[in-house]
Scaffold this motif. Structure first.
Motif, PDB file in Angstrom:
ATOM      1  N   UNK A 209      36.340  41.012  38.113  1.00 15.43           N
ATOM      2  CA  UNK A 209      37.515  40.285  37.612  1.00 15.43           C
ATOM      3  C   UNK A 209      37.904  39.161  38.574  1.00 15.43           C
ATOM      4  N   UNK A 210      37.839  39.469  39.875  1.00 18.97           N
ATOM      5  CA  UNK A 210      38.164  38.436  40.864  1.00 18.97           C
ATOM      6  C   UNK A 210      37.176  37.282  40.772  1.00 18.97           C
ATOM      7  N   UNK A 211      35.904  37.618  40.586  1.00 21.60           N
ATOM      8  CA  UNK A 211      34.885  36.579  40.475  1.00 21.60           C
ATOM      9  C   UNK A 211      35.170  35.700  39.265  1.00 21.60           C
ATOM     10  N   UNK A 213      38.080  35.277  37.784  1.00 16.24           N
ATOM     11  CA  UNK A 213      39.293  34.501  38.049  1.00 16.24           C
ATOM     12  C   UNK A 213      39.023  33.319  38.960  1.00 16.24           C
ATOM     13  N   UNK A 214      37.998  33.474  39.827  1.00 17.52           N
ATOM     14  CA  UNK A 214      37.687  32.382  40.756  1.00 17.52           C
ATOM     15  C   UNK A 214      36.789  31.341  40.095  1.00 17.52           C
TER      16      UNK A 214
END
Lengths: 331, 259
Positions: A209-211, A213-214
């Protein structure tokens, strides 16, 4: 800053870094196996035997380098052994049965491998089906295809001194496969450690998810990892034919176990986010060493399967414990 | 310093039978901290998600400096100077501090990721924000929640955003770490960023915000300048204490919207 963080920071000293390196465990394992081997049999520490071990594990190591990319981004490719076998058979089928020249046969076989990697990746990622299931289906289907193409019997390869010299010869007493392994694993290792693609793989495996979002294109990167992995496995299959002089429809059966084992023993998490190519290569060497020692001391060959299974289990247990330990270090 | 304004006009969003947002107007200027408060389901997160491009509104528009901006994806928001900080959805625990600060926007030369350059720049950035982390080589999962929140904020700052949206930045943090995050929020505001902060903690909101926007049932229940309001008033607006709201209507009828 808290005391624990300070302590962690001190670990950044040289010794700390060595101890914390993902490859530390696998190096210990190699040293351990070598010591046991040398005490058991004088035939172990002979130059030719070492070369034989490296030559034999080179195929697993090349496949493991590719599949590390898949594992690091949180997926798995269980069809890797079947793709390896299909690479071997497809190459001989094109070059012998279809009588194509060697180079186009190699190129088309590699393209087929890349396509199968894309298919595995596409179905898993775009249709959101666990790659475990998709590639398990691939494991069966592609083995069947390989048996059908070959008619279930070995195909003798087209004679080519250049090609067999290139992938099965030797130079300075070291087999060509060992050079191939070092070259390919180094390239994949550098790509993983230094490229944006490698960085994205770790990010996706660490926190999808962080990837996302980035701004990382998670699906694209994952599919690319399947394609690269499949490409290397196909090439390893072609290399094997160049050395043995024939292809066998059962080539690579059970190889996925050795490859997953090498990656796990090399310190990668099978849940993604960590692992190195150096680790996977050393992991393949551990597997090869154990098999070699068991053969040298003359135990029943079937013990090697038991040993490999136990090795994977031990590696995963140790990795999990280490990961938990790291988490408890959180402040 | 010129003031930039981020405006949302008439935003509406429906999820199935639920009207999550109903013609919401919202405004945040550079150099101010706007706090979004409201009960669970009031529509705060939906508003933030629309502003950062994670959700598409059914109607309404986003206007920056007078011009309408099309924000359909997170990337569009970043390009328009808006970035969002999610507490646990922003960082990769297994990667180090520098790589997390640069996640998705790594520095490269000849295709190679420049890790030592990234570490240097991350260090400079963290120092600027007075974020105390001993080494940019540390794995993020070994850091405290507060430090992680700070790294996530640092990344938003590095993207050069004019507006930083923070979703519950102090939740699940210890008092000391909360103070640290709030200090950074204040510093960002002082450096001219517009900050939108969702929080349930009224003490934090009163401490750092310039304006408080209270949402209830998908609408803006009221907007107050922090200096001119009381805890009592904000709480009443959040829970929808009708007697208070009515009383309030008589006094400050212009402040209430969307009823």
């Amino acid at each position: 800053m808290s005391g624990k963080a300070k302590r962690l920071d001190k670990h950044e000293s040289r010794i700390g870094r060595i101890l914390r390196a993902e490859e530390f465990g696998v190096v210990v394992a190699i040293v351990g196996v070598v010591i046991v081997a040398m005490s058991l049999t004088p035939n172990f520490a002979v130059g030719t035997n070492i070369n034989t071990i490296l030559q034999q594990i080179s195929y697993v190591a090349i496949c493991a380098a590719g599949m590390s990319l898949v594992v690091i981004c949180g997926e798995i490719d269980l069809s890797i052994g079947s793709i390896y076998g299909l690479g071997a058979v497809m190459y001989t089928w094109l070059s012998v049965k279809m009588d194509w020249p060697i180079l186009p046969s190699i190129v088309v076989t590699l393209l087929l491998g890349v396509f199968l990697g894309w298919l595995n990746g596409y179905v898993s990622v775009r249709l959101n089906i666990p790659s475990f299931v998709v590639t398990l289906a691939g494991l069966g289907a592609l083995r069947g295809a390989t048996l059908l193409i070959s008619g279930g019997v070995p195909i003798y390869a087209k004679e080519s001194k250049t090609f067999s010299g290139l992938v099965g010869g030797s130079f300075l007493g070291i087999s060509a496969q060992v050079y191939w392994m070092i070259a390919l694993c180094t390239i994949v290792g550098v790509v993983l450690a230094k490229s944006k693609f490698g960085s994205d793989l770790y990010a996706i495996g660490g926190n999808k998810v962080a990837a996302q979002n980035a701004g990382i294109n998670v699906a694209k990167v994952k599919i690319q990892s399947f394609m690269l992995s499949s490409f290397l496995a196909t090439w390893a299959g072609i290399m094997l034919v160049g050395w043995l002089g024939s292809s066998n429809p059962l080539t690579g059966q059970g190889q996925e176990l050795l490859i997953v084992g090498a990656i796990a023993v090399g310190g990668a998490s099978l849940f993604g986010g960590s692992g190195t190519i150096l680790g996977a290569t050393l992991g393949a060497i551990v597997g090869g060493l154990i098999t070699n020692v068991l053969v040298l001391v003359g135990v029943n060959g079937n013990w090697t399967f038991v040993a490999n299974g136990l090795l994977i289990l031990a590696a995963v247990v140790i990795n999990t414990l280490v990961a938990q330990k790291r988490k408890t270090l959180r402040t | 310093m010129t003031t930039t304004t981020l405006k949302a006009e008439g935003l509406a969003k429906r999820y199935g039978g639920v009207q999550a947002l109903n013609s919401v107007d919202f405004e945040c200027n550079s150099g101010e901290v706007v706090a979004l408060m409201g009960d669970n389901g009031a529509g705060k997160s939906t508003l933030i998600r629309i502003l950062c491009g994670a959700t598409k509104p059914d109607s309404g528009q986003i206007v920056i400096d007078g011009s309408v901006r099309v924000i359909n994806r997170p990337q569009d928001a970043v390009e328009n100077g808006i970035s969002v900080v999610y507490q646990d959805l922003a960082l990769v625990g297994s990667m180090d501090v520098a790589r997390n600060v640069f996640l998705g926007h790594e520095l490269r030369k000849f295709g190679f990721v420049r890790i030592s350059k990234m570490r240097e720049e991350a260090k400079v950035l963290l120092d600027q924000l007075k974020i105390k982390i001993s080494s940019t080589k540390l794995q993020v999962e070994s850091l405290s929640g507060g430090q992680r929140q700070c790294i996530a904020i640092a990344r938003a700052v590095r993207l050069g955003s004019d507006f930083v949206l923070l979703d519950e930045p102090t939740a699940a943090l210890g008092p000391e770490q909360q103070a640290n995050v709030l200090r950074i929020v204040t510093e960002l505001r002082d450096s001219g960023k517009g900050i939108v902060i969702i929080s349930h903690n009224i003490d934090h909101v009163l401490a750092v915000s310039d304006r408080i926007v209270v949402m209830r049932a998908g609408q803006v229940a009221g907007i107050r300048n922090t200096k001119e309001t009381t805890r009592q008033e904000i709480v009443s607006m959040i829970v929808g204490d009708q007697s208070f709201v009515k009383h309030n209507l008589q006094n400050q009828s212009t402040e209430l919207k969307g009823e």
